[in-house]
Scaffold this motif. Sequence first.
Motif, short mmCIF file in Angstrom:
data_model
loop_
_atom_site.label_atom_id
_atom_site.label_comp_id
_atom_site.label_asym_id
_atom_site.label_seq_id
_atom_site.Cartn_x
_atom_site.Cartn_y
_atom_site.Cartn_z
N ILE A 16 16.59 -2.92 -0.44
CA ILE A 16 15.23 -2.95 -0.99
C ILE A 16 14.38 -1.87 -0.34
O ILE A 16 13.62 -1.17 -1.01
N VAL A 17 14.52 -1.70 0.97
CA VAL A 17 13.76 -0.67 1.68
C VAL A 17 14.13 0.71 1.15
O VAL A 17 13.27 1.54 0.88
N TRP A 18 15.41 0.95 0.97
CA TRP A 18 15.89 2.24 0.45
C TRP A 18 15.34 2.50 -0.95
O TRP A 18 14.82 3.58 -1.23
N GLY A 19 15.44 1.50 -1.81
CA GLY A 19 14.94 1.66 -3.18
C GLY A 19 13.44 1.90 -3.23
O GLY A 19 12.96 2.73 -4.01
N CYS A 20 12.71 1.20 -2.38
CA CYS A 20 11.26 1.37 -2.32
C CYS A 20 10.91 2.78 -1.84
O CYS A 20 10.02 3.43 -2.39
N TRP A 27 4.55 5.64 -5.26
CA TRP A 27 3.87 5.65 -3.97
C TRP A 27 2.34 5.59 -4.10
O TRP A 27 1.70 4.85 -3.35
N PRO A 28 1.70 6.34 -4.99
CA PRO A 28 0.24 6.27 -5.09
C PRO A 28 -0.28 4.88 -5.49
O PRO A 28 -1.44 4.57 -5.25
N GLU A 29 0.57 4.04 -6.08
CA GLU A 29 0.15 2.68 -6.45
C GLU A 29 -0.11 1.82 -5.22
O GLU A 29 -0.94 0.92 -5.26
N TRP A 30 0.61 2.06 -4.13
CA TRP A 30 0.45 1.22 -2.94
C TRP A 30 -0.10 1.96 -1.72
O TRP A 30 -0.42 1.34 -0.72
N SER A 31 -0.22 3.27 -1.81
CA SER A 31 -0.73 4.03 -0.67
C SER A 31 -2.17 4.49 -0.88
O SER A 31 -2.48 5.14 -1.88
N GLN A 32 -3.02 4.16 0.06
CA GLN A 32 -4.41 4.62 0.04
C GLN A 32 -4.50 6.10 0.41
O GLN A 32 -5.54 6.72 0.23
N GLN A 33 -3.43 6.67 0.95
CA GLN A 33 -3.44 8.05 1.43
C GLN A 33 -3.05 9.07 0.36
O GLN A 33 -3.43 10.24 0.45
N GLU A 132 0.01 6.01 8.80
CA GLU A 132 -0.62 5.05 7.88
C GLU A 132 0.21 4.88 6.61
O GLU A 132 0.35 3.76 6.10
N ILE A 133 0.76 5.95 6.10
CA ILE A 133 1.63 5.85 4.92
C ILE A 133 2.85 4.99 5.24
O ILE A 133 3.27 4.16 4.43
N LEU A 134 3.43 5.14 6.43
CA LEU A 134 4.59 4.34 6.81
C LEU A 134 4.22 2.86 6.90
O LEU A 134 5.00 2.00 6.46
N GLU A 135 3.04 2.53 7.42
CA GLU A 135 2.61 1.13 7.47
C GLU A 135 2.39 0.58 6.06
O GLU A 135 2.73 -0.57 5.78
N GLU A 136 1.81 1.38 5.17
CA GLU A 136 1.63 0.96 3.79
C GLU A 136 2.98 0.75 3.12
O GLU A 136 3.17 -0.21 2.35
N PHE A 137 3.93 1.64 3.42
CA PHE A 137 5.28 1.51 2.89
C PHE A 137 5.91 0.19 3.34
O PHE A 137 6.53 -0.52 2.55
N LYS A 138 5.74 -0.14 4.61
CA LYS A 138 6.28 -1.40 5.15
C LYS A 138 5.74 -2.59 4.35
O LYS A 138 6.52 -3.46 3.93
N ARG A 139 4.43 -2.62 4.11
CA ARG A 139 3.83 -3.73 3.36
C ARG A 139 4.40 -3.80 1.94
O ARG A 139 4.68 -4.88 1.42
N GLU A 140 4.57 -2.64 1.30
CA GLU A 140 5.10 -2.62 -0.07
C GLU A 140 6.55 -3.09 -0.11
O GLU A 140 6.93 -3.88 -0.99
N ALA A 141 7.38 -2.63 0.80
CA ALA A 141 8.79 -3.05 0.81
C ALA A 141 8.90 -4.54 1.08
O ALA A 141 9.72 -5.23 0.45
#
Length: 146
Positions: A16-20, A27-33, A132-141
Motif C-alpha cells: 500500500i505504501v509503495w502504491g501510494c 499527490w496534490p489531493e493530499w499534500s498542502q505543499q 512536511e510532504i513525507l508526513e502528509e504522505f504517511k497520513r495518506e498511506a
Amino acid sequence: MFRDELEVVVKAPVEIVWGCFLDFSRWPEWSQQLAKVRPHTQGWCFRLKAYPKVNWVARAVRLEPPTLLEFCGVEQDDHTLELSGTLRLQEVPEGTCVWLEYTARPSHKTLLGHLEDLLSSIFGEPNKIIGEILEEFKREAERRAR
C-alpha cells in the motif's frame, strides 16, 4: 545544495505504501505543499504551492518494486530545482519503514541562484518542505490502509 535523510514508519503494508508513493498524479489531493504534479515526457513534474516558480522533473533510474526507487532530476529549461535520491521501504512490526535520502539544488547558476541557495540552506526551507510532504504522505498511506 541541500541534502537530507528522512525516516518515518507508516502503519500500512509495504504494498500500500509503495502504491501510494507511485500514485504521483494524486499527490496534490493530499499534500498542502504541492500545487501540481503532472506527467512529463521524461518523468514527472512537481510544482510547489508556496513557491509557484519552484518546480522539478524527476525520473526513475532504478526500480525494485515494492522496496526501492532511485530517482534523478531531468535537465530542462523549464524547471528550477534539481532533485535526486533514493526511497527505500522495509517491512517492520509496526508497518513499513520509509527511508528517503535526497539531494536538491537550484538548477540556475546565476548570482541570484547562488544567493537563493545560500539563504535557503541557512533557513532550511527545502528540507522542511520535503519533510512536511513525507508526513502528509504517511497520513495518506495510513488512510488508504484502513
